[in-house]
Scaffold this motif. Structure first.
Motif, PDB file in Angstrom:
ATOM      1  N   LEU A  87       0.815  -1.215   0.000  1.00  0.00           N
ATOM      2  CA  LEU A  87       0.000   0.000   0.000  1.00  0.00           C
ATOM      3  C   LEU A  87       0.850   1.267   0.000  1.00  0.00           C
ATOM      4  O   LEU A  87       0.549   2.211  -0.723  1.00  0.00           O
ATOM      5  CB  LEU A  87      -0.940  -0.016   1.205  1.00  0.00           C
ATOM      6  N   GLU A  88       1.926   1.289   0.773  1.00  0.00           N
ATOM      7  CA  GLU A  88       2.774   2.479   0.830  1.00  0.00           C
ATOM      8  C   GLU A  88       3.425   2.755  -0.523  1.00  0.00           C
ATOM      9  O   GLU A  88       3.497   3.898  -0.967  1.00  0.00           O
ATOM     10  CB  GLU A  88       3.841   2.346   1.921  1.00  0.00           C
ATOM     11  N   ALA A  89       3.904   1.699  -1.181  1.00  0.00           N
ATOM     12  CA  ALA A  89       4.507   1.867  -2.505  1.00  0.00           C
ATOM     13  C   ALA A  89       3.472   2.346  -3.517  1.00  0.00           C
ATOM     14  O   ALA A  89       3.763   3.186  -4.370  1.00  0.00           O
ATOM     15  CB  ALA A  89       5.143   0.559  -2.979  1.00  0.00           C
ATOM     16  N   GLU A  90       2.243   1.846  -3.427  1.00  0.00           N
ATOM     17  CA  GLU A  90       1.186   2.276  -4.346  1.00  0.00           C
ATOM     18  C   GLU A  90       0.855   3.742  -4.123  1.00  0.00           C
ATOM     19  O   GLU A  90       0.693   4.506  -5.080  1.00  0.00           O
ATOM     20  CB  GLU A  90      -0.059   1.402  -4.159  1.00  0.00           C
ATOM     21  N   LEU A  91       0.737   4.155  -2.869  1.00  0.00           N
ATOM     22  CA  LEU A  91       0.475   5.563  -2.571  1.00  0.00           C
ATOM     23  C   LEU A  91       1.596   6.438  -3.122  1.00  0.00           C
ATOM     24  O   LEU A  91       1.324   7.456  -3.773  1.00  0.00           O
ATOM     25  CB  LEU A  91       0.321   5.779  -1.069  1.00  0.00           C
ATOM     26  N   ALA A  92       2.846   6.057  -2.913  1.00  0.00           N
ATOM     27  CA  ALA A  92       3.978   6.840  -3.416  1.00  0.00           C
ATOM     28  C   ALA A  92       3.933   6.923  -4.938  1.00  0.00           C
ATOM     29  O   ALA A  92       4.166   8.001  -5.513  1.00  0.00           O
ATOM     30  CB  ALA A  92       5.298   6.222  -2.956  1.00  0.00           C
ATOM     31  N   ARG A  93       3.591   5.809  -5.619  1.00  0.00           N
ATOM     32  CA  ARG A  93       3.515   5.800  -7.080  1.00  0.00           C
ATOM     33  C   ARG A  93       2.429   6.743  -7.565  1.00  0.00           C
ATOM     34  O   ARG A  93       2.631   7.538  -8.483  1.00  0.00           O
ATOM     35  CB  ARG A  93       3.270   4.369  -7.599  1.00  0.00           C
ATOM     36  N   VAL A  94       1.251   6.713  -6.924  1.00  0.00           N
ATOM     37  CA  VAL A  94       0.150   7.606  -7.319  1.00  0.00           C
ATOM     38  C   VAL A  94       0.542   9.060  -7.049  1.00  0.00           C
ATOM     39  O   VAL A  94       0.306   9.939  -7.884  1.00  0.00           O
ATOM     40  CB  VAL A  94      -1.162   7.218  -6.603  1.00  0.00           C
ATOM     41  N   GLN A  95       1.146   9.334  -5.908  1.00  0.00           N
ATOM     42  CA  GLN A  95       1.548  10.703  -5.586  1.00  0.00           C
ATOM     43  C   GLN A  95       2.547  11.247  -6.611  1.00  0.00           C
ATOM     44  O   GLN A  95       2.498  12.432  -6.943  1.00  0.00           O
ATOM     45  CB  GLN A  95       2.137  10.768  -4.176  1.00  0.00           C
ATOM     46  N   GLU A  96       3.429  10.400  -7.118  1.00  0.00           N
ATOM     47  CA  GLU A  96       4.405  10.830  -8.131  1.00  0.00           C
ATOM     48  C   GLU A  96       3.730  11.319  -9.407  1.00  0.00           C
ATOM     49  O   GLU A  96       4.292  12.137 -10.130  1.00  0.00           O
ATOM     50  CB  GLU A  96       5.367   9.690  -8.467  1.00  0.00           C
ATOM     51  N   THR A  97       2.516  10.849  -9.686  1.00  0.00           N
ATOM     52  CA  THR A  97       1.807  11.290 -10.889  1.00  0.00           C
ATOM     53  C   THR A  97       1.230  12.693 -10.723  1.00  0.00           C
ATOM     54  O   THR A  97       0.850  13.321 -11.702  1.00  0.00           O
ATOM     55  CB  THR A  97       0.653  10.339 -11.266  1.00  0.00           C
ATOM     56  N   GLY A  98       1.132  13.162  -9.474  1.00  0.00           N
ATOM     57  CA  GLY A  98       0.558  14.475  -9.216  1.00  0.00           C
ATOM     58  C   GLY A  98      -0.959  14.478  -9.116  1.00  0.00           C
ATOM     59  O   GLY A  98      -1.569  15.536  -8.938  1.00  0.00           O
TER      60      GLY A  98
END
Length: 132
Positions: A87-98
Motif C-alpha cells: 500500500l505504501e509503494a502504491e500511494l507513493a507511485r500515485v503521488q508521483e503522478t501528481g
C-alpha cells in the motif's frame, strides 16, 4: 453442472460510463498503472476501453445521449475498491503522478489500511491493503 460449481466460476468486472473515454483511459494508465487490453474501435477515438492490472478489469465506455441517464450515471454510494500488496509503494507511485489524493493513508475500523481518490468522472476509488 451443479449449482455449487456454477458459483465457484464467478468473476467480477466493472464498467464505468464517462464523459471522455480517452481522458479516463489516460487516468487508469498513468495514475492507476492499468494496461489497455483492447479498444473499440481499434483505431481512432475510443468508444470503449478494456483496461487491466493483475486480475482487476475495468471497462470504460462512452456515456453519451445514447445511454439512458436513469441507469448510466456516476454512482452515489459506490466505491471501486482495488487491493494491492504494498500500500505504501502504491500511494507513493500515485503521488508521483501528481493526481490529487482525496483521503490519505489511514487504518480503518475494520483493520485494513487504505487511501482514496477520484477518477476524472468522479468515481471514488479506495486503494486498500489485502486481507491477511
Amino acid at each position: 453442472m451443479k449449482f455449487e460449481d456454477a458459483v465457484m466460476v464467478m468473476s467480477l468486472r466493472i464498467e464505468v460510463f464517462v464523459a471522455d473515454v480517452e481522458a479516463s483511459g489516460e487516468f487508469y494508465r498513468r495514475v492507476m498503472a492499468f494496461d489497455e487490453l483492447s479498444r473499440q474501435p481499434a483505431d481512432g477515438p475510443a468508444q470503449y476501453l478494456w483496461m487491466g492490472r493483475g486480475s482487476a478489469r475495468i471497462g470504460i465506455g462512452a456515456g453519451d445521449a445514447a445511454i439512458d441517464p436513469a441507469t448510466r450515471h456516476t454512482p452515489r454510494g459506490t466505491e471501486i475498491v482495488l487491493e494491492v500488496d504494498d500500500l505504501e509503494a502504491e500511494l507513493a507511485r500515485v503521488q508521483e503522478t501528481g493526481w490529487p489524493i482525496a483521503a490519505g493513508l489511514q487504518t480503518q475500523p475494520w483493520g485494513l489500511r487504505d487511501f482514496r481518490l477520484h477518477d476524472p468522472d468522479g468515481y471514488y476509488l479506495r486503494i486498500t491493503s489485502r486481507r491477511h
